[in-house]
Design an enzyme around this catalytic site. Sequence first.
Site, PDB file in Angstrom:
ATOM      1  N   GLU A 261      16.746  31.919  38.946  1.00  0.00           N
ATOM      2  CA  GLU A 261      16.694  31.843  37.483  1.00  0.00           C
ATOM      3  C   GLU A 261      16.932  30.401  37.044  1.00  0.00           C
ATOM      4  O   GLU A 261      18.053  29.894  37.148  1.00  0.00           O
ATOM      5  CB  GLU A 261      17.780  32.735  36.884  1.00  0.00           C
ATOM      6  CG  GLU A 261      17.744  34.167  37.369  1.00  0.00           C
ATOM      7  CD  GLU A 261      19.121  34.843  37.295  1.00  0.00           C
ATOM      8  OE1 GLU A 261      19.776  34.746  36.252  1.00  0.00           O
ATOM      9  OE2 GLU A 261      19.536  35.458  38.288  1.00  0.00           O
TER      10      GLU A 261
ATOM     11  N   HIS B 234      23.728  37.754  29.845  1.00  0.00           N
ATOM     12  CA  HIS B 234      22.292  37.846  29.578  1.00  0.00           C
ATOM     13  C   HIS B 234      21.950  38.257  28.141  1.00  0.00           C
ATOM     14  O   HIS B 234      21.058  39.073  27.909  1.00  0.00           O
ATOM     15  CB  HIS B 234      21.637  38.816  30.559  1.00  0.00           C
ATOM     16  CG  HIS B 234      21.641  38.345  31.983  1.00  0.00           C
ATOM     17  ND1 HIS B 234      21.655  37.022  32.340  1.00  0.00           N
ATOM     18  CD2 HIS B 234      21.634  39.054  33.153  1.00  0.00           C
ATOM     19  CE1 HIS B 234      21.650  36.920  33.663  1.00  0.00           C
ATOM     20  NE2 HIS B 234      21.651  38.127  34.179  1.00  0.00           N
TER      21      HIS B 234
ATOM     22  N   HIS C  16      13.995  36.656  34.810  1.00  0.00           N
ATOM     23  CA  HIS C  16      14.881  37.303  35.776  1.00  0.00           C
ATOM     24  C   HIS C  16      14.089  38.130  36.796  1.00  0.00           C
ATOM     25  O   HIS C  16      14.465  39.276  37.088  1.00  0.00           O
ATOM     26  CB  HIS C  16      15.877  38.177  35.011  1.00  0.00           C
ATOM     27  CG  HIS C  16      17.175  38.382  35.696  1.00  0.00           C
ATOM     28  ND1 HIS C  16      17.323  39.225  36.774  1.00  0.00           N
ATOM     29  CD2 HIS C  16      18.401  37.845  35.476  1.00  0.00           C
ATOM     30  CE1 HIS C  16      18.590  39.208  37.164  1.00  0.00           C
ATOM     31  NE2 HIS C  16      19.263  38.380  36.397  1.00  0.00           N
TER      32      HIS C  16
HETATM   33  C1  BGC Z   1      23.645  37.622  37.699  1.00  0.00           C
HETATM   34  C2  BGC Z   1      24.263  38.761  38.472  1.00  0.00           C
HETATM   35  C3  BGC Z   1      23.912  40.041  37.779  1.00  0.00           C
HETATM   36  C4  BGC Z   1      22.409  40.158  37.681  1.00  0.00           C
HETATM   37  C5  BGC Z   1      21.963  41.391  36.944  1.00  0.00           C
HETATM   38  C6  BGC Z   1      22.176  37.820  37.638  1.00  0.00           C
HETATM   39  O1  BGC Z   1      21.593  36.816  36.885  1.00  0.00           O
HETATM   40  O2  BGC Z   1      23.952  36.383  38.258  1.00  0.00           O
HETATM   41  O3  BGC Z   1      25.661  38.613  38.565  1.00  0.00           O
HETATM   42  O4  BGC Z   1      24.436  41.140  38.461  1.00  0.00           O
HETATM   43  O5  BGC Z   1      21.914  39.047  36.993  1.00  0.00           O
HETATM   44  O6  BGC Z   1      22.525  41.460  35.710  1.00  0.00           O
END
Ligand code: BGC
Length: 376
Positions: A340, A136, A210
Amino acid sequence: MNRIIILLCCITVAFSSCTSKKQEEVKQTDSLTISKTNWGKVDQKDVFLYTLANANGMKVSITNYGGIVTSILTKDKNDSLANVVLGFDSLSLYQKPNPYFGALVGRYANRIGKGKFKLEGKEYKLAINNGENALHGGLAGFDKRVWDASELYTKDSVALQLTYTSVDMEEGYPGTLKSTVTYVLNDANELKIYYNAETDKPTVINLTNHSYFNLTGGKESNLNHQVTIFADSITPVDAGLITTGKIETVKGTAFDFTTPHTIGERIGNVEGGYDHNFILSKAKGTYGPVAEVLDTTSGRFLQMFSTEPGVQFYSGNFLDGTITGHNGIVYQKHWGMCLEAQHYPDSPNKPNFPTVVLNPGEKYYQLTVYKFGVKQ
Ligand code: BGC
């Protein structure tokens, strides 16, 4: 693609010509408003909480800190309003570690294996923040930056336009990247998110939102939510949740959501729970249906559409009751689910996946829509 760009230009021009500079609540039409409250400061920059409201009582609150959607109030089948996303009431809580509640994620949403990739023969090493991987956007991704914000009005929608310039090599990514994200609310209960970006050097990009949805309004976990995902295949992952590069059909597996299934029904067959990228069935590069979610008790219904080729369906597996959010609700395992819109995870290292490279002179564009309703 060209038609989409032209349409977006028209929308931007339409918005720009109607921009209002007023800081307090402004009634632009009888039904659509934006209010703005001071939320504090980060890095000496002012942070605000904006609330977009429509004629049906739907309210979407967004802060320019991380472009985070902090709450979405929608009605159930008895006209009762409740917040359907996980989040907090204050800026300071968002500054503490949290799993990207409502955040605008970039420069690269999802994981890049071992936090490195090659572009035009050169290897780039990213900030590592998830085991040995980059997740991310790194340690201080777009979700932790203060975005410049302006309120936009048209006859039938209100919008918050956010811009952020990510400098060359920020979190290890090459190129100065200028991103504009526009959150739009209308009376059809659609939250539209337009993403645009340009770079001055070749780079990789994968932006998303998210939000963790809980259509019960936080009354119970999402295991009874009925989910449809318009996808015939997924990109399987290894133990570190890095895509293997393979593409597998969902037929006959717990990943087949082409017809509605509750999340809880088959989650026991998926190690760790759902945390996978689904390859959308719609034609490549087109805007089309992504997913639908129904909470049969409240009747709340969510439809999602996007121009992106994939969607990460994450069933809140890592939530563990250590975070308390809005209204004192403790976020237990599976309390929120994310959908997402995105390109496939680790695409920079997977030549068989659609490219995520953005070159100078090219325009990154994404439109994702979350539409809320009720089913009696
Ligand atoms: C991911 C997860 C992660 C979460 C929070 C999601 O987009 O796929 O694996 O734990 O984000 O970071």
